[in-house]
Scaffold this active site. Sequence first.
Site, mmCIF file in Angstrom:
data_model
loop_
_atom_site.group_PDB
_atom_site.id
_atom_site.type_symbol
_atom_site.label_atom_id
_atom_site.label_comp_id
_atom_site.label_asym_id
_atom_site.label_seq_id
_atom_site.Cartn_x
_atom_site.Cartn_y
_atom_site.Cartn_z
ATOM 1 N N ARG A 1 -2.689 1.109 -7.308
ATOM 2 C CA ARG A 1 -1.862 1.422 -6.133
ATOM 3 C C ARG A 1 -0.425 1.628 -6.601
ATOM 4 O O ARG A 1 0.284 0.672 -6.884
ATOM 5 C CB ARG A 1 -1.952 0.267 -5.127
ATOM 6 C CG ARG A 1 -1.453 0.639 -3.727
ATOM 7 C CD ARG A 1 -1.213 -0.599 -2.886
ATOM 8 N NE ARG A 1 -0.009 -1.265 -3.320
ATOM 9 C CZ ARG A 1 0.174 -2.587 -3.334
ATOM 10 N NH1 ARG A 1 -0.770 -3.400 -2.954
ATOM 11 N NH2 ARG A 1 1.325 -3.097 -3.745
ATOM 12 N N HIS B 1 2.122 -1.763 -0.716
ATOM 13 C CA HIS B 1 0.906 -1.902 0.112
ATOM 14 C C HIS B 1 1.030 -1.032 1.363
ATOM 15 O O HIS B 1 0.136 -0.254 1.699
ATOM 16 C CB HIS B 1 0.705 -3.371 0.489
ATOM 17 C CG HIS B 1 -0.391 -3.593 1.470
ATOM 18 N ND1 HIS B 1 -1.718 -3.430 1.154
ATOM 19 C CD2 HIS B 1 -0.358 -3.935 2.788
ATOM 20 C CE1 HIS B 1 -2.456 -3.668 2.233
ATOM 21 N NE2 HIS B 1 -1.652 -3.976 3.224
ATOM 22 N N TYR C 1 6.222 -9.065 -6.570
ATOM 23 C CA TYR C 1 5.025 -9.577 -7.252
ATOM 24 C C TYR C 1 4.533 -8.732 -8.434
ATOM 25 O O TYR C 1 3.519 -9.054 -9.039
ATOM 26 C CB TYR C 1 3.876 -9.771 -6.248
ATOM 27 C CG TYR C 1 3.531 -8.536 -5.427
ATOM 28 C CD1 TYR C 1 2.704 -7.546 -5.935
ATOM 29 C CD2 TYR C 1 4.040 -8.372 -4.137
ATOM 30 C CE1 TYR C 1 2.395 -6.421 -5.197
ATOM 31 C CE2 TYR C 1 3.734 -7.244 -3.383
ATOM 32 C CZ TYR C 1 2.906 -6.275 -3.910
ATOM 33 O OH TYR C 1 2.606 -5.165 -3.184
HETATM 34 C C1 LIG Z 1 -10.330 -10.027 7.514
HETATM 35 C C2 LIG Z 1 -8.916 -9.724 7.123
HETATM 36 N N1 LIG Z 1 -8.189 -10.645 6.476
HETATM 37 C C3 LIG Z 1 -6.911 -10.361 6.112
HETATM 38 C C4 LIG Z 1 -6.343 -9.159 6.425
HETATM 39 C C5 LIG Z 1 -4.901 -8.854 6.038
HETATM 40 N N2 LIG Z 1 -4.873 -7.821 5.005
HETATM 41 C C6 LIG Z 1 -4.628 -6.535 5.296
HETATM 42 S S1 LIG Z 1 -4.709 -5.548 3.966
HETATM 43 C C7 LIG Z 1 -5.058 -6.842 2.949
HETATM 44 C C8 LIG Z 1 -5.278 -6.620 1.473
HETATM 45 C C9 LIG Z 1 -6.511 -5.828 1.221
HETATM 46 O O1 LIG Z 1 -6.625 -5.518 -0.121
HETATM 47 P P1 LIG Z 1 -7.771 -4.589 -0.679
HETATM 48 O O2 LIG Z 1 -9.079 -4.897 -0.038
HETATM 49 O O3 LIG Z 1 -7.729 -4.667 -2.153
HETATM 50 O O4 LIG Z 1 -7.377 -3.133 -0.184
HETATM 51 P P2 LIG Z 1 -6.044 -2.276 -0.427
HETATM 52 O O5 LIG Z 1 -5.092 -2.624 0.681
HETATM 53 O O6 LIG Z 1 -5.519 -2.617 -1.774
HETATM 54 O O7 LIG Z 1 -6.487 -0.869 -0.327
HETATM 55 C C10 LIG Z 1 -5.104 -8.038 3.659
HETATM 56 C C11 LIG Z 1 -5.357 -9.362 3.079
HETATM 57 C C12 LIG Z 1 -7.139 -8.226 7.119
HETATM 58 N N3 LIG Z 1 -6.694 -6.998 7.420
HETATM 59 N N4 LIG Z 1 -8.430 -8.526 7.444
#
Ligand SMILES: Cc1ncc(C[n+]2csc(CCOP(=O)(O)OP(=O)(O)O)c2C)c(N)n1
Length: 349
Positions: free
Chosen positions: A246, A250, A259
């Site tokens: 990425r 985010h 971080y």
């Molecule tokens: C069930 C749930 N827990 C927490 C969140 C908060 N949250 C949003 S994005 C994220 C990180 C997700 O990371 P990843 O699966 O690696 O996907 P990326 O954003 O890197 O594409 C989190 C913890 C959420 N959306 N849903």
Amino acid sequence: MSEPMRLINETGAVVGDGLPEPEVLLDGYRALVLARRLNAQAEALVRQGRLAVYPSSHGQEACQVAAAAVLADTDWLFPTYRDVAAIAARGVDPLDVLMMLRGDWHCGYDPLATRVAPQATPLATQLPHAVGVGHAARLKGEDTVVMALCGDGATSEGDFHEALNFAAVFASPVVFLVQNNKYAISVPLARQSAAESLAAKGAGYGMPAVLVDGNDLAALTVVLSEAVARARRGGGPTLVEADTYRIRAHTNADDPSRYRTDDEVDEWRPRDPLLRLRAHLTSTGALTPEREAEFAAAAEEMAAHVRAGMGEETALDPAELFAHVYSTPTPQLREQAALLAAELNEVRS
Ligand SMILES: Cc1ncc(C[n+]2csc(CCOP(=O)(O)OP(=O)(O)O)c2C)c(N)n1
């Protein structure tokens, strides 16, 4: 697990057998150019206050493009919030895709007509749904394949494991594509999983799993096409882990300098999916300056369309907030809807 499967390296050199046809790669490159432009346009719209939030897939465009390109019209795509470019690559108008991130509607396109599920924000919740659609298709005797996307963080969710287990046991026609971009917001991969790779999780459920270079469109196309073909002929699910990064924050609400270091990001920049495919196609003569200009013009046209649409104010009906929650609204929802209507009447009068 060994090194990621790779066909074209960072310099554009071919390093493996079974490269897709030049025309396929050229089409793929065009789609990459459009996806990159869409990311840049959406990021700019956020800064202008036209778009509420944008989780950019800058640097992950090869995953986005390949996930859409390997599907037939009758197949399904189950995307997350980060997969705007994949939905657009499937042919959905980017303006409709961005409607949710603008805060205008839950989903700006018709999932049944487009065969693209609404973008899932609650992590991994789309995966059991994807398996359900695939399982239903099998029961109906259809040869539909479902492409289910998620991130590395989502692989720690219970829904991920339940979806994989069901899909493997019932040979559901699902391809799980994990875009391992190394972060779940601020949580790095090392704090996410102690597994040798995320692909290794597939073995635990008894399904084939492949680790592929997620910035190599050629490799992704081959790996995902094979997985789709296996699912279509009844061979069950595949887990594909795409090794990518990425590049951006985010979302616009995140400060990645808290971080990770700039040096780490800089290490990934030369591995960019567009740079390497451009280098390859230029060296073979398939990509001429004329074609490059043609692709850039198509990308500008798309971006202008998105800007124009986002510049218009949408007329929203607040009452729609209560639609599509339950087929028969609960008494509480009816009460709240009436309260809102009364308040709005008062404001307007
Ligand atoms: C069930 C749930 N827990 C927490 C969140 C908060 N949250 C949003 S994005 C994220 C990180 C997700 O990371 P990843 O699966 O690696 O996907 P990326 O954003 O890197 O594409 C989190 C913890 C959420 N959306 N849903």
